[in-house]
Enzyme design. Structure first.
Site, PDB file in Angstrom:
ATOM      1  N   ASP A 116       0.819  -1.210   0.000  1.00 10.87           N
ATOM      2  CA  ASP A 116       0.000   0.000   0.000  1.00 10.87           C
ATOM      3  C   ASP A 116       0.856   1.264   0.000  1.00 10.87           C
ATOM      4  OD1 ASP A 116       0.478  -1.257   2.720  1.00 10.87           O
ATOM      5  OD2 ASP A 116      -0.070   0.781   3.348  1.00 10.87           O
ATOM      6  N   VAL A 122       0.509   5.056  -1.957  1.00 10.49           N
ATOM      7  CA  VAL A 122      -0.144   6.252  -1.446  1.00 10.49           C
ATOM      8  C   VAL A 122       0.800   7.002  -0.508  1.00 10.49           C
ATOM      9  CG1 VAL A 122      -2.028   7.117   0.013  1.00 10.49           C
ATOM     10  CG2 VAL A 122      -2.479   5.363  -1.710  1.00 10.49           C
ATOM     11  N   TYR A 172       0.845   0.816  15.679  1.00  9.05           N
ATOM     12  CA  TYR A 172       2.201   1.301  15.948  1.00  9.05           C
ATOM     13  C   TYR A 172       2.187   2.381  17.019  1.00  9.05           C
ATOM     14  CZ  TYR A 172       3.198  -0.951  11.475  1.00  9.05           C
ATOM     15  OH  TYR A 172       3.308  -1.850  10.451  1.00  9.05           O
ATOM     16  N   PRO A 173       3.156   2.363  17.950  1.00  9.64           N
ATOM     17  CA  PRO A 173       3.286   3.454  18.911  1.00  9.64           C
ATOM     18  C   PRO A 173       4.144   4.573  18.310  1.00  9.64           C
ATOM     19  CG  PRO A 173       4.754   1.653  19.515  1.00  9.64           C
ATOM     20  CD  PRO A 173       4.057   1.242  18.241  1.00  9.64           C
ATOM     21  N   LYS A 210      -1.030  -6.362  13.381  1.00 13.99           N
ATOM     22  CA  LYS A 210       0.325  -6.217  12.851  1.00 13.99           C
ATOM     23  C   LYS A 210       1.029  -5.154  13.678  1.00 13.99           C
ATOM     24  CE  LYS A 210       2.806  -4.198   8.930  1.00 13.99           C
ATOM     25  NZ  LYS A 210       2.662  -3.430   7.670  1.00 13.99           N
ATOM     26  N   GLY A 255       7.813  -5.750   8.909  1.00 15.34           N
ATOM     27  CA  GLY A 255       9.195  -5.801   8.449  1.00 15.34           C
ATOM     28  C   GLY A 255       9.989  -4.559   8.786  1.00 15.34           C
ATOM     29  N   GLY A 278       6.745  -5.627   3.856  1.00 17.47           N
ATOM     30  CA  GLY A 278       6.583  -4.932   2.589  1.00 17.47           C
ATOM     31  C   GLY A 278       7.883  -4.654   1.875  1.00 17.47           C
TER      32      GLY A 278
END
Length: 270
Positions: free
Chosen positions: A25, A28, A145-146, A176, A201, A229
């Site tokens: 993705d 973008v 994600y933090p 994830k 990753g 990715g």
């Protein structure tokens, strides 16, 4: 829910209960960067090499169910921001679960940055998408994600564990998140996340052996797979690195054994 269970089987390997997911993705976020300038060729490479699913935006959903070759699970990404915007951490909704259903998706995903300035809005998005997924029987992967001013280290166990738990608490079927750097700390992240967790990753890793060691350590710590990715689609051979990662995730290979997989012997590695 029967529909959700059917769709999950197109994302998760039935034999191992694990997944190798390739997010693509980035067009973008970053634009047509190396590795995804031609999505078709990269999708063909990872599909034939054994990847379980790919993540793309709705305009690229045609590359999921291609109508030829090996099946590849299609996860449509619903949120976005660009690196050119004033706050790349602020992910907004750009597609809906209903759109994904019309596109034949097997799952949807959203990206949430815990600790960001716009955390509240992103949590609202996650709650809304989760509600729609429950209604329609659509699997949801939350990319948690933090990131933000109060996050001193986005790979620290306490922050990663908190972000992962938020995703699970708000209805994600798969979470994830980032790898914390060692199996001991990551095993505690997995323990605190009551849904399957796949490891991201992260930035491009220079050493392929380091990447495979991270994958092996994450699986040993209890991860249910990977969602990698750039370290796949920007590899000199996306096909070979996908086969190597699949061998570690699904066949229990060590990193050293996986490095022995080459194009000439890759047929035996699936």
């Amino acid at each position: 829910m029967y529909g959700k269970a059917v769709r999950l089987e197109r994302i998760v390997n039935r034999a191992t209960g694990r997944s190798v997911i390739v997010p693509m993705d980035h067009g973008v976020t970053l634009g047509p960067v190396r590795g995804i300038r031609s999505l078709k060729s990269t999708v063909d490479a990872i599909a034939s090499a054994g990847a379980d699913a790919a993540v793309v935006h709705k305009g690229a959903a045609i590359f999921g169910h291609r109508g030829y070759g090996r099946d590849l699970g299609l996860i449509v990404h619903l949120s976005a921001s660009t690196s050119l915007g004033p706050d790349p951490n602020n992910k907004v909704l750009v597609a809906t679960v209903e759109e994904a259903i019309k596109l034949g998706a097997d799952g949807v995903s959203v990206h949430i940055n815990i600790g960001a300035e716009d955390e509240a809005q992103m949590l609202s998005i996650l709650g809304s998408v989760s509600r729609s997924c429950q209604e329609w029987g659509m699997p949801l992967m939350a990319m948690m994600y933090p990131r933000g001013r109060r996050i001193s280290n986005e790979y620290a166990e306490e922050f990663v564990a908190h972000a992962a738990r938020v995703g699970a608490e708000l209805g994600a079927d798969i979470v994830k998140t980032s790898y914390t750097g060692d199996p001991d700390s990551f095993s505690r992240v997995v323990e605190g996340c009551p849904v399957p967790l796949v490891v991201a990753g992260g930035p491009k890793i220079s050493s392929e052996m380091d990447l495979l060691r991270m994958v092996r350590d994450a699986i040993d710590a209890g991860a249910s797979g990977v969602a990698i990715g750039r370290n796949i689609f920007q590899h000199e051979s996306p096909s070979i690195i996908t086969r190597r990662i699949c061998a570690v995730v699904h066949r229990g290979y060590t990193p050293e054994e996986a490095m022995g997989i080459t194009e000439c012997c890759s047929a035996s590695a699936n």
